[in-house]
Design a protein around this motif. Structure first.
Motif, short mmCIF file in Angstrom:
data_model
loop_
_atom_site.label_atom_id
_atom_site.label_comp_id
_atom_site.label_asym_id
_atom_site.label_seq_id
_atom_site.Cartn_x
_atom_site.Cartn_y
_atom_site.Cartn_z
N UNK A 112 0.81 -1.22 -0.08
CA UNK A 112 -0.05 -0.12 0.04
C UNK A 112 0.94 1.25 -0.14
N UNK A 113 0.67 2.20 -0.86
CA UNK A 113 1.36 3.39 -0.90
C UNK A 113 0.45 4.39 0.24
N UNK A 114 1.56 4.89 0.76
CA UNK A 114 0.86 5.83 1.86
C UNK A 114 0.10 7.21 1.08
N UNK A 115 -1.12 7.29 1.41
CA UNK A 115 -1.88 8.28 0.95
C UNK A 115 -2.81 8.03 -0.10
N UNK A 116 -2.71 6.76 -0.78
CA UNK A 116 -3.57 6.36 -1.70
C UNK A 116 -4.84 5.59 -1.13
N UNK A 117 -5.75 5.52 -1.82
CA UNK A 117 -6.86 4.85 -1.43
C UNK A 117 -6.74 3.26 -1.32
N UNK A 118 -7.01 2.43 -0.48
CA UNK A 118 -6.59 1.12 -0.51
C UNK A 118 -7.05 0.36 -1.78
N UNK A 119 -8.21 0.52 -2.35
CA UNK A 119 -8.68 0.20 -3.50
C UNK A 119 -7.99 0.51 -4.91
N UNK A 120 -7.11 1.40 -4.75
CA UNK A 120 -6.48 2.00 -5.88
C UNK A 120 -5.70 0.79 -6.55
N UNK A 121 -5.73 0.60 -7.92
CA UNK A 121 -5.00 -0.28 -8.56
C UNK A 121 -3.31 0.02 -8.64
N UNK A 122 -3.14 1.46 -8.39
CA UNK A 122 -1.57 1.84 -8.40
C UNK A 122 -0.90 1.22 -7.38
N UNK A 123 -1.28 0.40 -6.39
CA UNK A 123 -0.60 -0.37 -5.40
C UNK A 123 0.03 -1.55 -6.15
N UNK A 124 -0.75 -2.08 -7.21
CA UNK A 124 -0.31 -3.43 -7.95
C UNK A 124 1.15 -2.94 -8.71
N UNK A 125 1.79 -1.92 -8.85
CA UNK A 125 3.10 -1.54 -9.23
C UNK A 125 3.96 -2.40 -8.30
N UNK A 126 3.89 -2.43 -7.01
CA UNK A 126 4.67 -2.91 -6.19
C UNK A 126 4.13 -4.15 -5.19
N UNK A 127 3.30 -4.75 -6.18
CA UNK A 127 2.52 -6.16 -5.37
C UNK A 127 3.18 -7.12 -6.00
N UNK A 128 3.64 -8.06 -5.37
CA UNK A 128 4.45 -9.23 -5.85
C UNK A 128 3.53 -10.61 -5.10
N UNK A 129 3.98 -11.67 -5.74
CA UNK A 129 2.99 -12.88 -5.26
C UNK A 129 3.74 -13.11 -3.78
N UNK A 130 4.87 -12.60 -3.21
CA UNK A 130 5.16 -13.06 -2.00
C UNK A 130 6.02 -11.67 -1.51
N UNK A 131 6.20 -11.63 -0.25
CA UNK A 131 7.09 -10.62 0.20
C UNK A 131 8.55 -10.72 -0.32
#
Length: 187
Positions: A112-131
């Motif tokens: 989750x990017x700070x300041x972005x709505x939790x549902x925003x697809x922008x978070x998926x730029x840094x989402x990976x299958x695992x930590x």
């Protein structure tokens, strides 16, 4: 020996990071990309393994080992816990004398990017299958950035692309994500 976590992470890099153009620098190093998976459920052991990988990358020939991903499928499922651990890893990088030589990029299934709505697809730029932590050589990154056109626009372009792609487009690009925590709405 490949593991499921290693295979899924490699597919993620190929299909999303490279395939969707999220990192224009990933394609040239894909064939030599090291994906090191920790199978430990003990955070102390995981941290020691991470320190070993940092040393390995720092001491390796950049042509042989230009970059590495450190994947932790058994720990750090909570994003806040992961983020705290990233701070520890950054500190270790500094203590080991690798500041200015190596840097870290962060990826997590619930990023989750700070300041972005939790549902925003922008978070998926840094989402990976695992930590995951990406160990990057600063000299290599500087050289690549110097040859790139407007590299400062990459993050915003990626956020816009993820918003256009949407959940369905992302799953079409990589169906295996449906079985990962990337779409886990249980925070």
């Amino acid at each position: 020996m490949s593991t499921d976590a290693q295979l899924l992470t490699r597919e993620w890099v190929k299909q999303l990071v490279i395939g969707e153009g999220l990192c224009p620098f990933a394609h040239p190093v894909f064939d030599t990309l090291l994906i090191d998976v920790s199978h430990s459920s003990d955070l102390e052991t995981v941290t020691a393994e991470f320190m070993h990988l940092l040393q390995r990358v720092a001491e390796a020939d950049p042509q042989q080992l230009p970059t590495a991903l450190f994947v932790t499928p058994e720990v750090l499922h909570d994003f806040d816990e992961y983020w705290n651990w990233v701070g520890i890893c950054d500190n270790l990088l500094y203590q080991l004398g690798y500041e200015g030589i190596l840097q870290l990029a962060t990826f997590h299934p619930l990023y989750l990017f700070e300041g972005e709505d939790e549902a925003d697809m922008s978070h998926f730029t840094n989402r990976a299958p695992y930590p995951t932590l990406h160990i990057i050589r600063e000299a290599e990154m500087e050289a690549v950035l110097a040859s790139a056109t407007k590299p400062e626009r990459i993050p915003e372009r990626n956020r816009k692309h993820m918003r256009r792609l949407g959940r369905e487009g992302l799953l079409k690009a990589m169906p295996a994500l449906a079985k990962s925590r990337v779409f886990d709405d249980q925070r």
